[in-house]
Motif scaffolding. Structure first.
Motif, PDB file in Angstrom:
ATOM      1  N   ASN A  34     -25.656  31.961 -39.755  1.00 28.22           N
ATOM      2  CA  ASN A  34     -25.387  30.695 -39.055  1.00 28.22           C
ATOM      3  C   ASN A  34     -25.931  30.720 -37.628  1.00 28.22           C
ATOM      4  O   ASN A  34     -26.543  29.759 -37.155  1.00 28.22           O
ATOM      5  CB  ASN A  34     -23.876  30.421 -39.022  1.00 28.22           C
ATOM      6  N   ALA A  35     -25.693  31.856 -36.950  1.00 27.81           N
ATOM      7  CA  ALA A  35     -26.115  31.977 -35.545  1.00 27.81           C
ATOM      8  C   ALA A  35     -27.644  31.888 -35.435  1.00 27.81           C
ATOM      9  O   ALA A  35     -28.177  31.156 -34.592  1.00 27.81           O
ATOM     10  CB  ALA A  35     -25.626  33.309 -34.984  1.00 27.81           C
ATOM     11  N   THR A  36     -28.332  32.610 -36.311  1.00 27.88           N
ATOM     12  CA  THR A  36     -29.794  32.639 -36.248  1.00 27.88           C
ATOM     13  C   THR A  36     -30.359  31.253 -36.577  1.00 27.88           C
ATOM     14  O   THR A  36     -31.323  30.800 -35.946  1.00 27.88           O
ATOM     15  CB  THR A  36     -30.348  33.694 -37.242  1.00 27.88           C
ATOM     16  N   ALA A  37     -29.721  30.586 -37.568  1.00 28.89           N
ATOM     17  CA  ALA A  37     -30.214  29.259 -37.966  1.00 28.89           C
ATOM     18  C   ALA A  37     -30.087  28.270 -36.799  1.00 28.89           C
ATOM     19  O   ALA A  37     -31.059  27.568 -36.457  1.00 28.89           O
ATOM     20  CB  ALA A  37     -29.433  28.756 -39.178  1.00 28.89           C
ATOM     21  N   LEU A  38     -28.921  28.222 -36.151  1.00 29.80           N
ATOM     22  CA  LEU A  38     -28.745  27.243 -35.064  1.00 29.80           C
ATOM     23  C   LEU A  38     -29.621  27.590 -33.864  1.00 29.80           C
ATOM     24  O   LEU A  38     -30.238  26.702 -33.252  1.00 29.80           O
ATOM     25  CB  LEU A  38     -27.270  27.146 -34.638  1.00 29.80           C
ATOM     26  N   TYR A  39     -29.686  28.863 -33.533  1.00 33.39           N
ATOM     27  CA  TYR A  39     -30.520  29.295 -32.396  1.00 33.39           C
ATOM     28  C   TYR A  39     -31.961  28.825 -32.610  1.00 33.39           C
ATOM     29  O   TYR A  39     -32.582  28.240 -31.720  1.00 33.39           O
ATOM     30  CB  TYR A  39     -30.458  30.815 -32.267  1.00 33.39           C
ATOM     31  N   CYS A  58     -22.367  26.950 -27.149  1.00 31.44           N
ATOM     32  CA  CYS A  58     -22.008  26.809 -28.568  1.00 31.44           C
ATOM     33  C   CYS A  58     -21.548  28.171 -29.054  1.00 31.44           C
ATOM     34  O   CYS A  58     -22.131  29.184 -28.669  1.00 31.44           O
ATOM     35  CB  CYS A  58     -23.211  26.446 -29.429  1.00 31.44           C
ATOM     36  N   SER A  59     -20.537  28.204 -29.900  1.00 32.16           N
ATOM     37  CA  SER A  59     -20.263  29.464 -30.582  1.00 32.16           C
ATOM     38  C   SER A  59     -20.068  29.196 -32.058  1.00 32.16           C
ATOM     39  O   SER A  59     -19.478  28.194 -32.454  1.00 32.16           O
ATOM     40  CB  SER A  59     -19.110  30.230 -29.936  1.00 32.16           C
ATOM     41  N   LEU A  60     -20.656  30.094 -32.836  1.00 32.77           N
ATOM     42  CA  LEU A  60     -20.692  29.919 -34.289  1.00 32.77           C
ATOM     43  C   LEU A  60     -19.602  30.729 -34.961  1.00 32.77           C
ATOM     44  O   LEU A  60     -19.052  31.658 -34.359  1.00 32.77           O
ATOM     45  CB  LEU A  60     -22.047  30.400 -34.816  1.00 32.77           C
ATOM     46  N   SER A  61     -19.336  30.380 -36.216  1.00 36.49           N
ATOM     47  CA  SER A  61     -18.325  31.090 -36.997  1.00 36.49           C
ATOM     48  C   SER A  61     -18.881  31.358 -38.392  1.00 36.49           C
ATOM     49  O   SER A  61     -19.694  30.576 -38.899  1.00 36.49           O
ATOM     50  CB  SER A  61     -17.076  30.216 -37.096  1.00 36.49           C
ATOM     51  N   GLU A 121     -31.487  35.602 -26.506  1.00 31.57           N
ATOM     52  CA  GLU A 121     -31.667  36.156 -27.851  1.00 31.57           C
ATOM     53  C   GLU A 121     -30.736  35.449 -28.833  1.00 31.57           C
ATOM     54  O   GLU A 121     -29.710  34.903 -28.431  1.00 31.57           O
ATOM     55  CB  GLU A 121     -31.366  37.667 -27.857  1.00 31.57           C
ATOM     56  N   PRO A 122     -31.112  35.447 -30.145  1.00 32.60           N
ATOM     57  CA  PRO A 122     -30.205  34.835 -31.127  1.00 32.60           C
ATOM     58  C   PRO A 122     -28.855  35.536 -31.074  1.00 32.60           C
ATOM     59  O   PRO A 122     -28.791  36.755 -30.942  1.00 32.60           O
ATOM     60  CB  PRO A 122     -30.897  35.121 -32.479  1.00 32.60           C
ATOM     61  N   SER A 123     -27.793  34.758 -31.170  1.00 32.23           N
ATOM     62  CA  SER A 123     -26.452  35.318 -30.994  1.00 32.23           C
ATOM     63  C   SER A 123     -25.430  34.287 -31.477  1.00 32.23           C
ATOM     64  O   SER A 123     -25.723  33.088 -31.495  1.00 32.23           O
ATOM     65  CB  SER A 123     -26.259  35.573 -29.483  1.00 32.23           C
ATOM     66  N   PRO A 124     -24.235  34.736 -31.879  1.00 38.26           N
ATOM     67  CA  PRO A 124     -23.183  33.769 -32.225  1.00 38.26           C
ATOM     68  C   PRO A 124     -22.749  32.930 -31.020  1.00 38.26           C
ATOM     69  O   PRO A 124     -22.092  31.908 -31.178  1.00 38.26           O
ATOM     70  CB  PRO A 124     -22.030  34.649 -32.699  1.00 38.26           C
TER      71      PRO A 124
END
Ligand code: PMP
Length: 393
Positions: free
Chosen positions: A304-309, A368-371, A322-325
């Motif tokens: 999810n984190a990589t997709a949104l980033y 933003c923070s992902l889950s 960098e890609p991150s949650p």
């Protein structure tokens, strides 16, 4: 003159900002619908600004463990760890954490804030020096202030700057403690831990890593950045919180220095506050067991984190390094942050907004923070909401 006169400047700033973006100052989660959805400001929104990395606060195992603990031990301990507030569940969870991190000694504190306050105010004193990354959390700064240790900040993630400061301290009497975080809470980037460990060894310093945002998020077993970077043996102290991936409230410090036990007797934030409630301990314990048995949650979180980033970067937003949650979107002007934040809410997405001076470089951030609990469709909806509020180029 009155007690509250000194707040006049803050009140004026709030009034000006409130005029531009009143919803920001009155965010209430009116109804929590699931790990990723809530009603805010009368609207159903996707939550993309929590620290709920693994979706565990609503997991049935955690809820049941908390309810059972309340039935068994009541709603609160009514005492500090040093007095009547140490229950066998606190001790058992300390053993669990020691086992998980492969360390000899763990202390559980009431919150992550008090864990840092306790460790930094007690471990080091006025003869010692703390070298801390400039982007470290407020609880680390506050702990240093409480204990009166000499503090020098080095530029965020700048190993050369850290070494410059270590060299200057070489002839000094006291001990040196380097403090960094695993995953930084605002920019979502990792500390260059292997390089920092090399310096710690070279200059005979100690190292404390706050893994608040990286526990359950980084490392094959979820032990954080020290595990991911392969330097766990060289990190003296790991501090963490139960309030993010573990979905509860509490904090801890774990170490192979068995002398850590003495902190229980010497630390004011351990001695003079009530202990974490039985429900909080039980929920965190159940969550830790899920982190151990379900590594797929971490995989899902990172997908999810990589997709949104990637989506936000492709759209031209100024995302973190960098890609991150944790994905910060930088806005050069506060007005722009307000406009996008409001627009996202209108499009059914809640993110955090962080304004200077709380931001690392003085720009406004939409954080933003992902889950792991976000579905692919929800991640896409978050990206689309950003697309809908993007300024025309
Ligand atoms: N350390 C870091 C890096 C944090 O981000 C936070 C909370 N935002 C804390 C410590 C404090 O944790 P708690 O919420 O459990 O007090």
């Amino acid at each position: 003159m009155g007690l509250f006169d000194k707040f006049k400047n803050i009140s004026t700033s709030i009034a000006v900002l409130e005029d531009k973006c009143s919803a920001f100052f009155h965010i209430v989660v009116e109804d929590l619908l699931s790990s990723t959805e809530a009603v805010i400001d009368g609207r159903k929104v996707i939550l993309a600004g929590t620290n709920n990395y693994l979706g565990l606060p609503l997991r049935q195992e955690c809820i049941k463990a908390a309810c059972d603990a309340i039935q068994r031990e009541g709603t609160g301990t009514t005492g500090s760890r040093m007095a009547n507030g140490t229950y066998s569940s606190h001790i058992e969870f300390e053993k669990d954490l020691s086992d998980f991190f492969g360390r000899s000694t763990t202390i559980v504190f009431t919150t992550g804030y008090s864990a840092n306050l306790a460790m930094l105010s007690t471990l080091v004193g006025p003869r010692d020096t703390v070298l801390l990354d400039a982007d470290c959390h407020a609880s680390i700064y506050d702990g240093c202030r409480l204990g009166g240790v000499q503090v020098f900040r080095f530029h965020h993630n700048d190993v050369e700057d850290l070494e410059k400061r270590l060299k200057r301290l070489k002839s000094q009497d006291g001990e040196v403690l380097i403090v960094v975080e695993g995953l930084y809470s605002m920019l979502g980037d990792r500390a260059p831990l292997a390089d920092i460990v090399a310096l710690k060894e070279k200059y005979h310093a100690y190292l404390l890593v706050d893994e608040a945002h990286s526990l359950g998020v980084l490392g094959e077993k979820g032990r954080g950045l020290a595990e991911e970077a392969g330097v766990e043996a060289e990190v003296d102290f790991i501090v963490g919180t139960f309030s993010k991936s573990l979905g509860s409230v509490g904090g801890f410090c774990t170490s192979n220095h068995e002398e850590l036990e003495i902190i229980r007797y010497a630390s004011r934030p351990y001695v003079f506050t009530a202990s974490s409630s039985p429900a909080n301990i039980a929920a965190a314990k159940a969550a830790l067991s899920i982190i151990r048995s379900e590594p797929q949650l971490r995989v899902r979180l990172w997908e999810n984190a990589t997709a949104l980033y990637g989506r936000l970067k492709d759209m031209g937003f100024k995302v973190g390094p960098e890609p991150s949650p944790i994905i910060p979107v930088r806005c050069d002007r506060i007005e722009e942050a307000f406009r996008i934040w409001n627009g996202l809410l209108e499009n059914g997405v809640y993110v955090n907004m962080v304004l200077p001076p709380a931001t690392p470089d003085g720009t406004a951030l939409l954080r933003c923070s992902l889950s792991a609990a976000h579905s692919r469709q929800q991640v896409e909806k978050i990206a689309q909401a950003f697309g809908a509020v993007q300024s025309p180029v």
